[in-house]
Write an enzyme that holds these catalytic residues in place. Structure first.
Site, short mmCIF file in Angstrom:
data_model
loop_
_atom_site.label_atom_id
_atom_site.label_comp_id
_atom_site.label_asym_id
_atom_site.label_seq_id
_atom_site.Cartn_x
_atom_site.Cartn_y
_atom_site.Cartn_z
N CYS A 126 53.80 125.98 -2.15
CA CYS A 126 53.94 125.88 -0.69
C CYS A 126 53.63 124.48 -0.18
O CYS A 126 54.05 124.11 0.91
CB CYS A 126 53.04 126.90 0.00
SG CYS A 126 51.28 126.67 -0.31
N ASN A 127 52.91 123.69 -0.97
CA ASN A 127 52.51 122.36 -0.51
C ASN A 127 53.18 121.21 -1.24
O ASN A 127 52.97 120.06 -0.87
CB ASN A 127 50.99 122.20 -0.62
CG ASN A 127 50.26 122.92 0.48
OD1 ASN A 127 50.73 122.97 1.61
ND2 ASN A 127 49.13 123.52 0.16
N ARG A 128 53.95 121.48 -2.28
CA ARG A 128 54.56 120.37 -3.02
C ARG A 128 55.78 120.85 -3.80
O ARG A 128 55.87 122.01 -4.22
CB ARG A 128 53.56 119.73 -3.97
CG ARG A 128 53.20 120.53 -5.18
CD ARG A 128 52.21 119.82 -6.09
NE ARG A 128 50.94 119.60 -5.43
CZ ARG A 128 50.45 118.39 -5.15
NH1 ARG A 128 51.12 117.30 -5.47
NH2 ARG A 128 49.27 118.28 -4.56
N PRO A 161 41.65 126.30 -7.11
CA PRO A 161 41.95 126.71 -8.49
C PRO A 161 43.38 127.16 -8.71
O PRO A 161 43.85 127.16 -9.86
CB PRO A 161 40.98 127.89 -8.71
CG PRO A 161 40.81 128.48 -7.34
CD PRO A 161 40.87 127.32 -6.38
N GLN A 162 44.12 127.54 -7.66
CA GLN A 162 45.44 128.12 -7.86
C GLN A 162 46.43 127.14 -8.49
O GLN A 162 47.32 127.52 -9.22
CB GLN A 162 46.01 128.62 -6.53
CG GLN A 162 45.33 129.85 -5.98
CD GLN A 162 44.05 129.52 -5.26
OE1 GLN A 162 43.84 128.37 -4.86
NE2 GLN A 162 43.18 130.50 -5.11
N GLN A 185 49.69 127.37 -11.23
CA GLN A 185 51.05 127.04 -10.82
C GLN A 185 51.67 125.99 -11.74
O GLN A 185 52.86 126.03 -12.05
CB GLN A 185 51.05 126.57 -9.37
CG GLN A 185 50.72 127.69 -8.39
CD GLN A 185 50.34 127.19 -7.01
OE1 GLN A 185 49.86 126.05 -6.85
NE2 GLN A 185 50.52 128.01 -6.00
N GLY A 242 51.50 138.45 -3.24
CA GLY A 242 51.27 137.41 -4.25
C GLY A 242 49.83 136.93 -4.25
O GLY A 242 48.94 137.53 -3.62
N GLU A 243 49.61 135.81 -4.93
CA GLU A 243 48.25 135.31 -5.15
C GLU A 243 47.55 134.96 -3.83
O GLU A 243 46.36 135.26 -3.64
CB GLU A 243 48.29 134.09 -6.07
CG GLU A 243 46.92 133.61 -6.50
CD GLU A 243 47.00 132.51 -7.55
OE1 GLU A 243 45.96 132.21 -8.14
OE2 GLU A 243 48.11 131.97 -7.76
N THR A 244 48.27 134.32 -2.92
CA THR A 244 47.66 133.92 -1.64
C THR A 244 47.23 135.14 -0.84
O THR A 244 46.12 135.18 -0.27
CB THR A 244 48.64 133.06 -0.83
OG1 THR A 244 48.95 131.87 -1.56
CG2 THR A 244 48.04 132.67 0.52
#
Length: 432
Positions: free
Chosen positions: A50-52, A107-108, A112, A183-185
């Site tokens: 989501c950020n890169r 940590p995620q 990823q 999902g994870e988030t």
């Protein structure tokens, strides 16, 4: 081939551009296949969160990679960062350790990065170069997180959003919270919400079984995604993080929900890229929308508090980058020697087999040995002879000088080591 990384992240590009640059679902394998089809590229991996969005590649040059990214998402070239060789290694080490994340030490990202490596390997996009780099990355990230406190009590985007919800609703335990996705988030958000208690937790997901699993773990109620609009008005707080390509929550839906709520405020957290909630929702009175970019400001205090641990992790990464590059250079230096040895061995085996066959056929031993020695000499000396002839014609002094050291005039002669210059001090006696 050169190691390259090209990418954009939350620091260099706005969320709308990151949406267009993201690779989700089946788009990722297709993108890897397209990359590998480029003649300038031998290996590739794509990291998309989501950020890169980042492209790692072994390629002849970067221009073809920029062009490929521009084809995928026009207009992004002005927002790209680009690193090569040692700086590309450093960048990946920092990303996997969480030093380049919106939430420092989160940590995620390591998981990823591992997913990006696994997908690239599964689709034949990795070779020995990138595979070795990713394997070393996992080792470095583990060490940095173990030896420092950069990963201790990490504050994730999800936990930051939950904290903001708690600050906005003094009695969150009397509120209804709707989670969209599984999902994870969303798992992290559900965990933090269940720890703090909420009156009612609704979890909507495209795959109902996944929502049911999450709901059973955190005391919630599972909904199919098709029922989302019907239950939206019940939610005081909404968290959404899916991989949908189009918004799941529209302005019209939120407007209808607010009317049904008699204008009771609604807080929405869009933690997805591409966005799950239409941006214009923020224009509605009584609707308060936060995106991942908004949350970056909220986590800045956490970033400052963890800077000392990050500095320690940076020192570990500096050392590991130097060691990795040194190992690569040593491998590169050994490659010509291995090729030379392999050439000599294969030539010897080929000519020896031919000589043995001649002896087996009854040819005189002396004649066979003479032919073997002559053929071996010619075969082994032909490549350097041809190279030296070209060097002489092209005035290549570097190669001819190297040849002088390799093949001295007197057999058995050993070149002395290169002398270290003598540096005179100011009070040294002048030369006579």
């Amino acid at each position: 081939m050169t190691l390259w990384v090209l990418g954009l992240n939350h620091q260099t590009a706005p969320v709308d551009l990151r949406e267009r640059a993201a690779f989700a679902g089946d788009a990722l394998p297709r993108a890897l296949e397209s990359l590998r089809a480029l003649p300038q590229v031998s290996e590739a991996a794509l990291l998309s969160t989501c950020n890169r969005t980042e492209l790692y590649a072994m390629a002849d040059e970067a221009r073809s990679l920029v062009n490929w990214l521009e084809t995928h998402a026009p207009g992004l070239s002005g927002y790209l960062y680009q690193h090569q060789e040692a700086e590309a290694v450093r960048h990946l080490f920092r990303v996997a350790t969480g030093l380049d994340s919106m939430v420092l030490g989160e940590p995620q990202i390591l998981g990823q990065v591992k997913d990006a490596w696994a997908v690239a390997r599964a689709h034949g996009a990795l070779g020995s170069g990138l595979d070795r780099l990713f394997q070393q990355t996992f080792s470095v990230a583990k060490r940095a997180r173990t030896d420092t406190r950069v990963g201790a009590n990490p504050v994730s985007v999800a936990s930051t959003a939950v904290r903001l919800a708690q600050e906005s609703f003094a009695r969150l335990n009397e509120s209804t919270v709707l989670l969209i996705g599984a999902g994870e988030t969303i798992e992290l958000a559900a965990k933090h919400l269940s720890e703090g208690r909420v009156r009612r937790l609704l979890i909507a997901n495209r795959t109902l079984a996944h929502a049911q699993t999450l709901a059973s773990q955190h005391g919630g109620y599972a909904l199919p995604l098709t029922d989302l609009e019907r239950h939206l008005a019940e939610a005081d707080v909404v968290f959404s993080a899916t991989a949908a390509r189009e918004p799941l929550v529209t302005r019209v839906q939120v407007e209808q929900a607010l009317r049904a709520r008699k204008r009771k405020p609604m807080l929405l957290f869009d933690l997805a890229v591409p966005r799950d909630i239409e941006a214009s929702v923020d224009e509605l009175s009584d609707a308060y929308l936060y995106t991942v970019d908004d949350l970056e400001r909220a986590v800045e205090d956490n970033r400052r508090g963890r800077r000392e641990a990050a500095d320690q992790a940076e020192a570990i990464i500096d050392l590991q980058v130097a060691r990795y590059v040194e190992t690569l250079q040593a491998t590169t230096r050994q490659a010509p020697l291995k090729r030379l040895r392999a050439f000599g061995d294969s030539t010897r085996d080929e000519l020896l087999a031919k000589a043995r066959q001649q002896l087996h056929n009854g040819k005189p031993t002396d004649e066979v040995l003479e032919q073997l020695a002559h053929a071996l000499t010619n075969r082994l000396l032909h490549p350097p002879t041809a190279a030296l002839r070209d060097a002489a014609l092209n005035n290549d002094l570097e190669l001819t000088t190297a040849a002088d050291r390799l093949f001295p005039e007197k057999p058995g002669y050993q070149h002395p080591p290169i002398a270290t210059p003598i540096v005179r001090t100011d009070d040294a006696d002048p030369a006579p």
